[in-house]
Write a protein that holds these residues in place. Structure first.
Motif, PDB file in Angstrom:
ATOM      1  N   SER A 190       0.840  -1.193   0.000  1.00 39.94           N
ATOM      2  CA  SER A 190       0.000   0.000   0.000  1.00 39.94           C
ATOM      3  C   SER A 190       0.875   1.243   0.000  1.00 39.94           C
ATOM      4  CB  SER A 190      -0.900   0.017   1.239  1.00 39.94           C
ATOM      5  OG  SER A 190      -1.496   1.291   1.425  1.00 39.94           O
ATOM      6  N   ARG A 204      -3.285   3.675  -2.741  1.00 39.28           N
ATOM      7  CA  ARG A 204      -3.376   2.646  -3.767  1.00 39.28           C
ATOM      8  C   ARG A 204      -2.789   1.347  -3.230  1.00 39.28           C
ATOM      9  NH1 ARG A 204       1.204   1.588  -7.066  1.00 39.28           N
ATOM     10  NH2 ARG A 204       3.067   2.740  -6.388  1.00 39.28           N
ATOM     11  N   TYR A 205      -3.369   0.226  -3.668  1.00 37.59           N
ATOM     12  CA  TYR A 205      -2.886  -1.101  -3.314  1.00 37.59           C
ATOM     13  C   TYR A 205      -2.317  -1.761  -4.570  1.00 37.59           C
ATOM     14  CZ  TYR A 205      -5.758  -0.418   0.852  1.00 37.59           C
ATOM     15  OH  TYR A 205      -6.316   0.078   2.006  1.00 37.59           O
ATOM     16  N   PHE A 206      -1.265  -2.552  -4.386  1.00 37.37           N
ATOM     17  CA  PHE A 206      -0.656  -3.194  -5.540  1.00 37.37           C
ATOM     18  C   PHE A 206       0.103  -4.441  -5.120  1.00 37.37           C
ATOM     19  CE2 PHE A 206       2.185  -0.037  -3.800  1.00 37.37           C
ATOM     20  CZ  PHE A 206       3.442  -0.619  -3.795  1.00 37.37           C
ATOM     21  N   ALA A 209      -1.856  -3.165 -10.026  1.00 37.91           N
ATOM     22  CA  ALA A 209      -2.817  -2.583  -9.097  1.00 37.91           C
ATOM     23  C   ALA A 209      -3.765  -3.647  -8.548  1.00 37.91           C
ATOM     24  CB  ALA A 209      -3.607  -1.487  -9.787  1.00 37.91           C
TER      25      ALA A 209
END
Length: 305
Positions: free
Chosen positions: A117, A134-136, A143
């Protein structure tokens, strides 16, 4: 037993708590100009008797402003399960009237083997905090949608915190700066002698809004890791305001932090104990990098026991 991710979130929160405790003067009170100070400190994190991680906290403060950072890394069994890392940073300036911090930016990054994150927060001229997260996938950088997170079906969907609850608040690192300034001013004025004093600090961490509420006690002597030290004891609790599930609200209200700060001009946290009905966590100061620079230079590189 809690899942490794939830347990690590709780352990990281314990680390964050040690930086947030605790003004003896009402929020907004004008204070003397902040003293110049630079600190870098290393802590061990024990949860349920296990060494789950280490934390390194840094503060740089001048009359022009401040910058802070905190790194947390998993150790032992927690590293084998999730390989957790976290990095928080904050910066800002001071109000002209005194040492009240005016945060400008805050960021928080964390990662496990499966999810990472990246969150950033900015504060506008009116004191409104606006954040993006954002999460990845840490391996591919692809993503990840919030609804596809591993824990998405196990907690309530996050609701945006209203703007009025994100105005004139502190990010966790700015709270660290505000608390220390107010505590040290109170000490200089003899404010902790005698009766206990209460405090409340408003926090917005990018997802949730909560307050730190607590009580400061008179100075005393305490033995920490076999060494007698002069300390200022502080007890604190988190009060949820917005963005929490019912279960997390109940668990947060049942948790309490007990802090020991050094009773000297530096006023650094020496120990934190946080407990609830599920577990007990302890953070102990293990290295002062002004005396042991190698502890900071090699932070996160140590081999597990």
């Amino acid at each position: 037993m809690e899942s490794p991710m939830r347990m690590w979130r709780r352990a990281a929160s314990l680390a964050g708590l040690v930086t947030i405790s605790s003004p003896f003067i009402c929020w907004g009170t004008a204070l003397p100009a902040p003293a110049m100070q630079s600190e870098r400190l290393v802590y061990s994190i024990m949860v349920g008797g296990l060494h789950l991680g280490d934390a390194m906290i840094g503060l740089n403060q001048t009359s022009a402003g401040y910058s802070t950072d905190m790194k947390v890394t998993a150790r032992g069994v927690a590293k084998m399960v999730k390989n957790f890392h976290s990095d928080m940073r904050g910066e800002g300036r001071f109000a002209e009237a005194g040492a009240k911090p005016l945060p400008a930016a805050y960021s928080r990054q964390w990662s496990t083997d499966e999810v990472a994150s990246d969150m950033t927060m900015k504060f506008d001229a009116a004191g409104l905090a606006v954040s993006e997260e954002r999460y990845f996938n840490p391996a591919t950088a692809a993503a990840i949608a919030p609804e596809d997170l591993p824990w998405a079906d196990k907690r309530d969907k996050d609701k945006p915190v209203p703007a009025d609850m994100r105005t004139n608040v502190l990010d966790p690192m700015a709270a660290f700066v505000a608390a220390r300034a107010q505590i040290m001013t109170s000490l200089a004025l003899g404010g902790v002698a005698g009766a206990s004093q209460t405090f409340r600090v408003p926090i917005y961490d990018g997802r949730r809004r909560y307050d730190i509420i607590g009580k400061a006690e008179a100075p005393r002597s305490s033995t920490i890791n076999g060494v007698a030290q002069a300390v200022i004891p502080v007890t604190a609790k988190l009060e949820p305001v917005f963005g929490f599930s019912r279960k997390s609200e109940e668990r947060m209200k049942d948790s309490e932090g007990k802090f020991l700060f050094s009773n000297d001009a530096r006023f650094i946290p020496l120990q934190l104990v946080v407990s609830n009905d599920l577990l007990s966590g302890v953070m102990n100061l293990t290295a002062d990098c002004s005396q042991n620079a190698a502890a900071c230079e090699t932070f996160g590189q140590e081999k597990d026991e």
